[in-house]
Structure formats: C-alpha cells, structure tokens
Design a protein around this motif. Structure first.
Motif, mmCIF file in Angstrom:
data_model
loop_
_atom_site.group_PDB
_atom_site.id
_atom_site.type_symbol
_atom_site.label_atom_id
_atom_site.label_comp_id
_atom_site.label_asym_id
_atom_site.label_seq_id
_atom_site.Cartn_x
_atom_site.Cartn_y
_atom_site.Cartn_z
ATOM 1 N N UNK A 120 0.832 -1.207 0.000
ATOM 2 C CA UNK A 120 0.000 0.000 0.000
ATOM 3 C C UNK A 120 0.863 1.252 0.000
ATOM 4 N N UNK A 121 1.964 1.189 0.810
ATOM 5 C CA UNK A 121 2.870 2.350 0.877
ATOM 6 C C UNK A 121 3.507 2.587 -0.495
ATOM 7 N N UNK A 122 3.971 1.472 -1.123
ATOM 8 C CA UNK A 122 4.621 1.598 -2.443
ATOM 9 C C UNK A 122 3.627 2.187 -3.456
ATOM 10 N N UNK A 123 2.400 1.650 -3.394
ATOM 11 C CA UNK A 123 1.376 2.166 -4.323
ATOM 12 C C UNK A 123 1.169 3.664 -4.139
ATOM 13 N N UNK A 124 1.049 4.092 -2.893
ATOM 14 C CA UNK A 124 0.825 5.512 -2.595
ATOM 15 C C UNK A 124 2.005 6.345 -3.097
ATOM 16 N N UNK A 125 3.242 5.784 -2.885
ATOM 17 C CA UNK A 125 4.438 6.513 -3.316
ATOM 18 C C UNK A 125 4.444 6.667 -4.842
ATOM 19 N N UNK A 126 4.094 5.574 -5.558
ATOM 20 C CA UNK A 126 4.090 5.625 -7.033
ATOM 21 C C UNK A 126 3.075 6.670 -7.510
ATOM 22 N N UNK A 127 1.869 6.609 -6.874
ATOM 23 C CA UNK A 127 0.840 7.590 -7.281
ATOM 24 C C UNK A 127 1.334 9.012 -7.033
ATOM 25 N N UNK A 128 1.989 9.191 -5.857
ATOM 26 C CA UNK A 128 2.516 10.511 -5.511
ATOM 27 C C UNK A 128 3.544 10.970 -6.546
ATOM 28 N N UNK A 129 4.460 10.020 -6.879
ATOM 29 C CA UNK A 129 5.507 10.369 -7.844
ATOM 30 C C UNK A 129 4.897 10.711 -9.206
ATOM 31 N N UNK A 130 3.901 9.939 -9.629
ATOM 32 C CA UNK A 130 3.241 10.212 -10.919
ATOM 33 C C UNK A 130 2.636 11.606 -10.929
ATOM 34 N N UNK A 131 1.970 11.924 -9.812
ATOM 35 C CA UNK A 131 1.343 13.253 -9.732
ATOM 36 C C UNK A 131 2.410 14.335 -9.825
ATOM 37 N N UNK A 132 3.547 14.085 -9.093
ATOM 38 C CA UNK A 132 4.633 15.065 -9.117
ATOM 39 C C UNK A 132 5.175 15.261 -10.538
ATOM 40 N N UNK A 133 5.382 14.122 -11.245
ATOM 41 C CA UNK A 133 5.913 14.195 -12.622
ATOM 42 C C UNK A 133 4.945 14.979 -13.511
ATOM 43 N N UNK A 134 3.668 14.656 -13.353
ATOM 44 C CA UNK A 134 2.659 15.360 -14.164
ATOM 45 C C UNK A 134 2.677 16.860 -13.879
ATOM 46 N N UNK A 135 2.787 17.178 -12.580
ATOM 47 C CA UNK A 135 2.804 18.592 -12.187
ATOM 48 C C UNK A 135 4.019 19.309 -12.783
ATOM 49 N N UNK A 136 5.200 18.597 -12.695
ATOM 50 C CA UNK A 136 6.437 19.186 -13.227
ATOM 51 C C UNK A 136 6.308 19.445 -14.725
ATOM 52 N N UNK A 137 5.776 18.403 -15.445
ATOM 53 C CA UNK A 137 5.601 18.566 -16.892
ATOM 54 C C UNK A 137 4.672 19.730 -17.202
ATOM 55 N N UNK A 138 3.599 19.787 -16.436
ATOM 56 C CA UNK A 138 2.616 20.829 -16.639
ATOM 57 C C UNK A 138 3.239 22.208 -16.396
ATOM 58 N N UNK A 139 4.061 22.297 -15.299
ATOM 59 C CA UNK A 139 4.693 23.591 -14.995
ATOM 60 C C UNK A 139 5.723 23.955 -16.077
ATOM 61 N N UNK A 140 6.481 22.934 -16.633
ATOM 62 C CA UNK A 140 7.434 23.158 -17.729
ATOM 63 C C UNK A 140 6.727 23.772 -18.929
#
Ligand code: GTP
Ligand code: MG
Length: 373
Positions: free
Chosen positions: A348-368
């Motif tokens: 569950x922790x790994x899943x949450x971390x992956x989702x968090x990382x995906x959101x972060x990547x999306x946010x970074x791309x969006x901000x770029x």
C-alpha cells in the motif's frame, strides 16, 4: 439410565444439610432452645443404574486408546499431541485408605464381562500389623489392556517431608513397575511405633520395566476416618490430606487429583454426603471431582468407578503436551501470515508513493509547459 426422585449414590447436598453435624438434626432456635427436627435428608435424585448402561460404559472404556478423548481445541487433532504409550494413573493416599482394594474393585468391573471368576490382583492389607503395599505395582485396566494402567503405591506416612520427597520423585522422574523409589520409616496404625523398612530398590530389575510419566493422580481417602476426624474435631488426618492434596507436584497442569472416598459401605447415606461436602470444602474442589466408591459390589458402584476413570482420562488428555513440530508449524503459519500482512502494508505504501511520484511528474511537466509558453 433413567432418573426418578428418591435417594441416590451420587448426591448433591444443600449447604444447610451439609452443615448439619448431628445425627438427629438438632438446631438452636432464636430463643436458644434446642429443637430436634426430623433428620435433614436432602432431596436426592435417584439414578437407576441398570446393567445395560454399565455394560455399555465398560465396553466403551475397554475400547479406549490414548488420544481418543482429545477434543481438538483450536483445530488440533490427537496426532498433534505427545500421546502416552499407555495412560498412567497413580493412586495416592494414606495407610489403609483402600488403594489396593480399589485396584481390585476397578478390575472386577471389567472382569464381569471377560472373566467373572478371575482372582483379585492387588494384595490388600488384612490388619494394622501388615506392612501394606511396598512396591509400585502396575495394573493394566482391564487386565489385558495396553491403553490404561493404574499404579498401586505405598501409603503416605505421617512425615510430610518424606511424602513430598516421594511424590516429587514419582511425579517428576516417572514411575516403573516393581520399584520403590525411596526408603523411609512408616508409622503403624497405633501411631507411635515406627518400623524401619530396608531399602528395596529395584527388586524386580530383571523385569526391566519402562518408566512411565504419570498422566493423572487418584487421591484415595477413607470416608470413615474423615468422619471421625470431623466429629472428634481432631484435624490431624484431614490436615495431612489437605497439605498433600495441595502439593503442587500432584497436579497435572492446573488439574488437581480426582478424589475417591472409600469405606462408604460403613456409613449412612447422610454421613457419606457429609463427608463428600466436607472434602469439597476442605480441598477446594467441586463435588463432581469427588467419587464415592465403597467396596460394595453393585451396579451403582461400577458406574461410579467407570465415571471416575473417564474423568481421569479426559483430564489427563486435556493436559497432554503438544508436539514440537505442530508448534513450529503453527509458528511458521503465523510468521508467514505476519510477513504477508507486512508485505501488504508495504504494498500500500509503495502504491501511494508511485501515485505521488506520478502526480509530481505530471505537475512538473505541466509547470514546464507553462514556463515554455
Ligand atoms: N468396608 C470397607 N473396607 C475397605 C474398603 N476399602 C478398603 N477396605 C479395607 O481396608 C483395609 C485396607 O485396604 P487396602 O486396600 O489394603 O488399603 P491400602 O490403601 O492399599 O493400604 P496400604 O497398602 O497400607 O497403603 C482392608 O482390610 C480392606 O478390606 C471399603 O470401601 N469398605
Ligand atoms: Mg495397598
């Protein structure tokens, strides 16, 4: 077995009746005058003991094999326990209490079916001058059994330290046929004469008998001596019984010995009930753990004997040790379950971390993209 209201061998007395110590039931009234009531005969429920129920129970006991009474608590089976080769019951009791007589009495119940004219097996003390039983002696029950045996023993003496040493040795090191575990002085019935018995050791060592672990203890007491002790207010006999009964080594797990009261044929019904209630109070056990087994030869005594044997076997089996590999298996299963639970939590922790990382990547791309604009 049918039940009707009348008098019974396996009675249960009300406290008031048990507390009545005089034969005529004398009581003090509020004015202090003594009145003589009718004897306080308790309400009994008569169980009619018919030969068929005795026969059925005898046959059922004859078929018994170690492990048959294991109830399988928590999903366990007989195979998960360390079963004794033969269920071993130890008779303990004061001099002349009737231990050897009890062996013969128990044997006779089974002989009725197999060999009604078979001779008695245990030697009974005929008078106070005889030494009584000296060697530990194994008696398979019934005679040809390989499932249950009873050990007749030498009596308890008035020296408690010797009694405790002897009992501790039997209960911790085990017992074997034809052996005396220790030598000590024994009182005669007159009380002050002491005879010294020479060490006997393994008199019959050529028999090379197996050492058996005691699976349950049968504490044999003489009802007449108990009643004498109560009525004369001499506590000596009862105190020794109490101290010995409470000796921790006699208990199997948390189970204290079963108590057999003998010599009941020399007492009235009311006296027998009184003895039983008094013992229950003094020893701190329920009356169901006390069996009134006189020397009499009748169906109700037979059934009381079978009842008592069943009690011993059931309680012995409740206290059998569990096998190591079963424990390891259970431990292993528990460890695997815990590991799986931990992994699932980690998952569950790994899943949450992956989702968090995906959101972060999306946010970074969006901000770029926003910056490029
Ligand atoms: N009336 C009566 N007599 C009994 C009963 N049980 C035993 N006796 C008698 O009491 C005496 C002693 O009996 P044993 O069986 O030898 O007693 P024990 O406990 O084996 O005695 P030790 O071997 O000395 O420890 C004998 O004379 C028996 O006949 C009983 O229930 N009723
Ligand atoms: Mg004896």
């Amino acid at each position: 077995m049918s039940a009707v209201t009348a008098t019974t061998p396996r009675w249960r007395l009300s406290t008031s009746a048990a507390g009545c110590r005089t034969a005529c039931g004398r009581r003090k009234t509020s004015s202090g005058v003594q009145c003589c009531d009718a004897p306080q005969v308790p309400k009994f429920t008569l169980l009619i003991f018919d030969p068929v129920s005795v026969l059925l129970e005898t046959q059922s006991m004859s078929r018994y094999k170690p492990g048959d009474c294991i109830e399988g608590a928590g999903g366990t089976k007989a195979g998960d326990y360390i079963l004794p080769e033969i269920a071993t019951l130890l008779l303990v009791g004061p001099r002349g209490a009737g231990k050897s007589t009890l062996v013969n009495r128990i044997t006779r119940v089974f002989d009725k079916d197999d060999d009604p004219f078979a001779p008695d097996r245990a030697q009974v003390s005929r008078n106070s001058k005889s030494y009584g039983t000296l060697l530990l002696w194994e008696y398979p029950i019934p005679r040809n059994s390989t499932a249950i045996c009873i050990y007749d023993t030498q009596s308890l003496s008035s020296n408690q330290q010797n009694n405790f040493k002897m009992l501790q040795q039997w209960m911790t090191k085990g017992i074997s046929h034809a052996e005396t575990t220790m030598c000590f002085s024994r009182d005669t019935d007159e009380g002050n004469k002491t005879k010294h018995i020479k060490p006997l050791g393994r008199q019959f060592s050529f028999l090379s008998c197996k050492t058996r672990k005691v699976n349950f203890v049968i504490f044999v007491v003489d009802g007449v001596s108990i009643l004498d002790g109560i009525e004369s207010n001499k506590k000596g006999y009862i105190d020794i019984l109490h101290e010995t009964f409470m000796y921790p080594f006699l208990s199997i797990g948390d189970d204290k010995p079963v108590v057999v009261v003998t010599h009941g044929d020399r007492l009235s019904m009311l006296q027998r009930a009184h003895v039983q209630n008094e013992l229950a109070e003094v020893l701190g056990i329920p009356v169901q753990q006390i069996f009134d087994i006189p020397g009499s030869d009748d169906y109700q005594t037979d059934l009381a004997i079978l009842d008592m044997l069943r009690y011993c076997i059931q309680h012995a089996e409740q206290n059998l040790p569990i096998k190591l590999n079963y424990l390891l298996e259970v431990r292993g299963r528990e460890t695997l379950k815990n590991a799986a639970e931990r992994l699932m939590a980690l998952d569950a922790v790994i899943e949450a971390t992956i989702i968090f990382l995906c959101i972060m990547i999306l946010l970074l791309r969006f901000s770029d993209k926003l910056l490029q604009l």
